[in-house]
Design an enzyme around this catalytic site. Structure first.
Site, short mmCIF file in Angstrom:
data_model
loop_
_atom_site.label_atom_id
_atom_site.label_comp_id
_atom_site.label_asym_id
_atom_site.label_seq_id
_atom_site.Cartn_x
_atom_site.Cartn_y
_atom_site.Cartn_z
N GLU A 97 -24.40 -46.19 -33.49
CA GLU A 97 -24.18 -44.90 -32.82
C GLU A 97 -25.23 -44.69 -31.75
OE1 GLU A 97 -22.17 -42.75 -32.16
OE2 GLU A 97 -23.36 -41.00 -31.57
N GLU A 130 -23.27 -44.80 -23.12
CA GLU A 130 -22.27 -43.91 -22.50
C GLU A 130 -22.91 -42.87 -21.60
OE1 GLU A 130 -19.91 -41.27 -24.90
OE2 GLU A 130 -21.40 -41.17 -26.46
N LYS A 180 -13.80 -36.01 -22.61
CA LYS A 180 -14.24 -35.48 -23.90
C LYS A 180 -13.22 -35.82 -24.99
CE LYS A 180 -16.79 -33.43 -26.82
NZ LYS A 180 -17.98 -34.17 -27.30
C1 AGP Z 1 -18.73 -40.09 -28.40
O1 AGP Z 1 -19.98 -39.72 -27.87
C2 AGP Z 1 -17.64 -40.21 -27.35
N1 AGP Z 1 -17.54 -39.04 -26.60
C3 AGP Z 1 -16.36 -40.76 -27.91
O2 AGP Z 1 -16.64 -42.02 -28.47
C4 AGP Z 1 -15.65 -39.92 -29.00
O3 AGP Z 1 -16.42 -39.93 -30.19
C5 AGP Z 1 -14.28 -40.57 -29.27
O4 AGP Z 1 -13.51 -40.48 -28.10
C6 AGP Z 1 -13.52 -39.89 -30.43
O5 AGP Z 1 -13.24 -38.56 -30.10
P1 AGP Z 1 -12.69 -37.60 -31.27
O6 AGP Z 1 -13.78 -37.48 -32.27
O7 AGP Z 1 -12.39 -36.30 -30.59
O8 AGP Z 1 -11.48 -38.22 -31.87
#
Ligand code: AGP
Length: 612
Positions: A485, A492, A607
């Site tokens: 993580e 990112e 997001k």
């Molecule tokens: C995490 O920092 C990212 N923004 C991305 O990996 C995110 O966790 C992933 O797209 C899953 O999104 P969700 O939890 O809304 O399903």
């Protein structure tokens, strides 16, 4: 996490309320409403489901005006985001807006129903309105403030309340406990708000109400009282923030604000879910029977991105404490393999947004194969939350930063609650064991605050590592997951390549990468594999690697092998990953901020990935 605004003064307040709610949009809204005391002494209310513009449209279709009013944007935690559940709520002569969770509302509602009162909504807030109205009904000589104080003695939980009534149309009553409430001071006018941005256009003088305090706002003055009802004097503070930075509460980025609000959001996610005896977990919304759980052969968890790393931590927790076999799959991979699951499988879909296309598709596929499904989501009534057989909400509030921080840590809390809940129902976790884990969970907010106090330490090393071309993140067990993580966070938002790796795998390849240019972040907290990780760390140091170590406070051994050491509180292994991820977040944030990347909206990222 909802938004509240209130006004008492010498000007019509409709625009003040609507604009104020607009400034609180970042707190999330799925419905909204305002109430204003109008000339004939009545209080008019308008509410609307969905975005704020729906409320504005509804208001301007039949506008009304007055000098006292309150408004609310709802980020639903209990009850779906419908107009009937929207605030303000009314009971008899009392109109109220609330941010928080009333933990004992169900028993109070039963008592009120038995006394003949009727309810329009499924919310805990409406119960509070009835309790105040009942006090005024019992004793018409009571002031609204006294009736409110009598009510506060009956409720348990968190609240920020703004209250008005048709019997006292010239005043607002404000109360707070564990949910924020500020009071803005103007010229013969006073404002109440969940947060500064809502009224910063009208005043820069603010009083920050403290837990247990109440206040009476009238055009001719402001009175503040402590929990015992004694009048107290509070010194106003001048806030010089510009409106944009005010939405971030003075933080440079939403991501940093959301990193720092994790202790409060974790407390929110725990609130109301721990039995009074503290030997079990109450997950009323999960809606999966103990009988069915008794036959569960395995659990499959599907997720993407950061939520996938939460899934992996969840696996560790559930296998260790509930003794149920858990498989974790990237949702995009799960969809295209031939998984073996059936009606004795529980499929858990972890998703902050509740809208990620791959995770939704994977959950639907599991349902088609006969599995029961449980969503762990942050957005109430999101698609995954609606379609799953049961849902366990994180109460992180809206997460604006694209990089997930508070959503992730509250997912870990939700996973910990689920592991205890499953363990108790499967009979593999006894009351004493559950009690120990629950007591440990309750220490997370304070332990996390200690790490956040060291934020400047992370900021200070950012210049030394911002030019790196690649990072390696190492850990073992759950800390291997947190290492991954951490790598995701760094890549990112800083655009530096980073890879998380099991420390035990060093000799199987990645050790070839090590030289004086490669920063290696090693999570070496005191746990069952500490000694193994330290020996990996020594191997890295011997080959000239630049080690950044995250260790348990009091560890004076690792400092001999690391260029920089960060300390986290000594904690039960159950919660260590929830603490060490904060180090990962702070390290990646400050490196990215030093590089000047768009931390809140990194290039190419969204997001919520609602397309495949
Ligand atoms: C995490 O920092 C990212 N923004 C991305 O990996 C995110 O966790 C992933 O797209 C899953 O999104 P969700 O939890 O809304 O399903």
């Amino acid at each position: 996490m909802c938004g509240i605004v209130g006004y008492v003064g010498r000007q019509g307040c409709a625009e003040i309320l609507l604009d104020g709610l607009g400034k609180l949009e970042y707190r999330g809204y799925d419905s909204a409403g305002i109430a204003i005391g109008v000339e004939d002494g009545s209080v008019q209310t308008v509410r609307a489901e969905g975005k704020l513009k729906n409320l504005q449209r509804a208001y301007y279709q039949a506008p009304f005006e007055g000098l006292v009013g309150l408004g609310h944007t709802r980020w639903a935690t209990h009850g779906s985001p419908t107009e009937s559940n929207a605030h303000p709520h009314r009971a008899g002569r009392v109109i109220i807006a609330h941010n928080g969770i009333i933990e004992n509302y169900a028993s109070l509602k039963e008592e009120l129903l038995a006394s003949g009162r009727t309810f329009e909504s499924a919310t805990d807030t409406e119960v509070v309105a009835h309790l105040i109205d009942r006090e005024l009904e019992k004793n018409p000589d009571l002031s609204l403030h006294q009736a409110t104080q009598n009510m506060l003695a009956l409720i348990e939980g968190s609240y920020a309340l703004v209250i008005m009534s048709t019997s006292n149309p010239d005043e607002l009553i404000v109360a707070r406990h564990a949910s924020p409430m500020v009071i803005g001071l103007g010229e013969d006018e006073y404002f109440a708000a969940s947060d500064i941005p809502a009224v910063l256009a009208h005043t820069r003088q603010f009083i920050f109400l403290e837990d247990g305090q109440t206040a009476i706002l009238r055009r001719d003055g402001l009175q503040i009282f402590d929990e015992q009802g004694n009048s107290v004097e509070m010194t106003p503070r001048r806030i010089n923030w510009d409106p944009i930075s005010a939405e971030k509460q003075g933080y440079k980025h939403f991501m940093l604000k959301e990193i720092f609000e994790q202790p409060a959001r974790i407390a929110d996610t725990l609130r109301g879910r721990l039995s009074k005896e503290l030997d079990d977990v109450i997950l009323s919304e999960v809606d999966i029977s103990k009988e069915w759980l008794a036959n569960v052969q395995k659990i499959v968890i599907v997720a993407c991105g950061t939520s996938y790393w939460a899934a992996q931590i969840s696996k560790h927790m559930i296998e260790r404490h509930a003794r149920i076999a858990v498989e974790c799959d990237l949702a995009s991979e799960f969809r295209y393999r031939d998984p073996v699951l059936d009606e004795n499988t529980l499929c858990v879909a972890i998703s902050q947004s509740g809208e990620t296309a791959d995770t939704l598709a994977a959950m639907r596929m599991a349902q088609e194969l006969g599995a029961k499904t449980l969503g762990i989501c942050n957005v109430v009534e999101s698609t995954i939350a609606r379609e799953a057989n049961g849902v366990l909400y994180t109460h992180a509030g809206p997460e604006i930063g694209v990089a997930s921080t508070k959503a992730f840590s509250t997912q870990l809390i939700a996973s910990a609650l689920l592991a205890i809940w499953l363990g108790r129902r499967r009979g593999n976790l006894d009351a004493q064991g559950a009690s120990e884990l629950i007591q440990t969970l309750r220490t997370v907010p304070n332990a996390m605050e200690k790490i956040l106090l060291d934020a400047e330490q992370y900021e200070s090393i950012a210049p030394d590592f911002a030019d790196a071309q690649s990072f390696l993140f190492l850990g073992r067990g759950p800390q291997h997951i947190i290492a991954n993580e951490g790598a995701l966070k760094l890549k990112e938002i800083s655009y530096i390549h980073a890879e998380g790796y099991a420390a035990g795998e060093l000799k199987h390849g990645p050790i070839a990468l090590i030289d004086e240019h490669l920063p290696i972040v090693v999570i070496a907290t005191k746990d069952r594999v500490y000694d193994k990780v330290v020996s990996n760390l020594e191997e890295v140091k011997a080959r000239g690697g630049r080690v950044i170590a995250v260790v348990t406070e009091g560890d004076n051994h690792v400092v001999n092998f690391a260029e920089k050491v960060f300390f986290v509180p000594d904690a039960h292994e159950f919660i260590q990953p929830i603490l060490t991820v904060v180090s990962m977040q702070l390290l990646s944030y400050y490196i990215a901020d030093f590089k000047g990347t768009d931390v809140d909206q990194p290039r190419n990222l969204a997001k919520s990935v609602t397309v495949e």
